[in-house]
Scaffold this motif. Sequence first.
Motif, mmCIF file in Angstrom:
data_model
loop_
_atom_site.group_PDB
_atom_site.id
_atom_site.type_symbol
_atom_site.label_atom_id
_atom_site.label_comp_id
_atom_site.label_asym_id
_atom_site.label_seq_id
_atom_site.Cartn_x
_atom_site.Cartn_y
_atom_site.Cartn_z
ATOM 1 N N PHE A 77 0.949 -0.978 0.040
ATOM 2 C CA PHE A 77 0.153 0.033 -0.147
ATOM 3 C C PHE A 77 0.873 1.205 0.046
ATOM 4 O O PHE A 77 1.770 1.226 1.099
ATOM 5 N N ILE A 78 0.558 2.009 -1.030
ATOM 6 C CA ILE A 78 1.467 3.172 -1.084
ATOM 7 C C ILE A 78 0.788 4.527 -0.243
ATOM 8 O O ILE A 78 -0.146 4.709 -0.159
ATOM 9 N N TRP A 79 1.775 5.135 0.368
ATOM 10 C CA TRP A 79 1.401 6.295 1.148
ATOM 11 C C TRP A 79 0.797 7.548 0.359
ATOM 12 O O TRP A 79 1.689 8.008 -0.504
ATOM 13 N N LYS A 80 -0.622 7.806 -0.004
ATOM 14 C CA LYS A 80 -1.175 8.578 -0.961
ATOM 15 C C LYS A 80 -1.036 10.121 -0.268
ATOM 16 O O LYS A 80 -1.000 10.975 -1.037
ATOM 17 N N PHE A 81 -1.176 10.178 0.836
ATOM 18 C CA PHE A 81 -1.408 11.586 1.658
ATOM 19 C C PHE A 81 0.063 11.966 2.101
ATOM 20 O O PHE A 81 0.146 11.894 3.444
ATOM 21 N N LYS A 82 1.021 12.437 1.347
ATOM 22 C CA LYS A 82 2.303 12.630 1.821
ATOM 23 C C LYS A 82 2.476 14.001 2.572
ATOM 24 O O LYS A 82 3.384 14.246 3.417
ATOM 25 N N TYR A 83 1.307 14.709 2.446
ATOM 26 C CA TYR A 83 1.404 15.876 3.181
ATOM 27 C C TYR A 83 1.085 15.835 4.703
ATOM 28 O O TYR A 83 1.437 16.666 5.376
ATOM 29 N N LEU A 84 0.602 14.580 4.979
ATOM 30 C CA LEU A 84 0.463 14.278 6.329
ATOM 31 C C LEU A 84 1.850 14.127 7.137
ATOM 32 O O LEU A 84 1.772 14.300 8.347
ATOM 33 N N ASN A 85 2.939 13.851 6.505
ATOM 34 C CA ASN A 85 4.473 13.969 7.075
ATOM 35 C C ASN A 85 4.773 15.351 7.354
ATOM 36 O O ASN A 85 5.309 15.473 8.245
ATOM 37 N N MET A 86 3.883 16.441 7.300
ATOM 38 C CA MET A 86 4.048 17.725 7.634
ATOM 39 C C MET A 86 3.498 17.790 9.277
ATOM 40 O O MET A 86 4.049 18.633 9.923
ATOM 41 N N TYR A 90 5.314 20.253 11.833
ATOM 42 C CA TYR A 90 4.751 21.114 12.540
ATOM 43 C C TYR A 90 4.822 20.994 14.209
ATOM 44 O O TYR A 90 4.970 22.163 14.839
ATOM 45 N N LEU A 91 4.748 19.868 14.615
ATOM 46 C CA LEU A 91 4.839 19.926 16.081
ATOM 47 C C LEU A 91 6.335 20.020 16.600
ATOM 48 O O LEU A 91 6.617 20.505 17.697
#
Length: 146
Positions: A77-86, A90-91
């Motif tokens: 399963f490929i990580w589709k929502f790469k912006y969640l790495n932000m 942010y933290l």
Amino acid sequence: MKNIQNTSPIIFAIFTLLAISIIVLLPIDIMLIKMSVSDFHSEYIGLTFKMTLIFIISYRLIRNMKIESVSGLSSKFIWKFKYLNMVPVYLIVLGIVNIVSKDISQIQMVNLLLVLVACLAVGFAEEFLFRGVLQSVFLKKYLSHK
């Protein structure tokens, strides 16, 4: 391992949590205090050791039970929502901004690294145990493949 997969996930979860409880109750910090390690260091070294042990056991269970794809460790399963790495970025930025105005000259770098490693160990152990092993066992048993 076949016997584990054929048992009820609830019984498996109970035995897993009992084993984890035994690991958490190990008196590692007391042994470290007897070896003249400070209370602070013994607490976080013990925590890191226990959580690393839980992480290793969880990882081995995932591999032995062949539930890598269900637990998210497979490259299937490929990580589709790469912006969640932000979110972690942010933290981290939020934490840095919070301590910029504080006087941190009294904090020893060893203590800061010890707390950081202990916190990371807790996070990995918790994720691998609950999301990787227990959730995957329940999903594999009760998820409909229709």
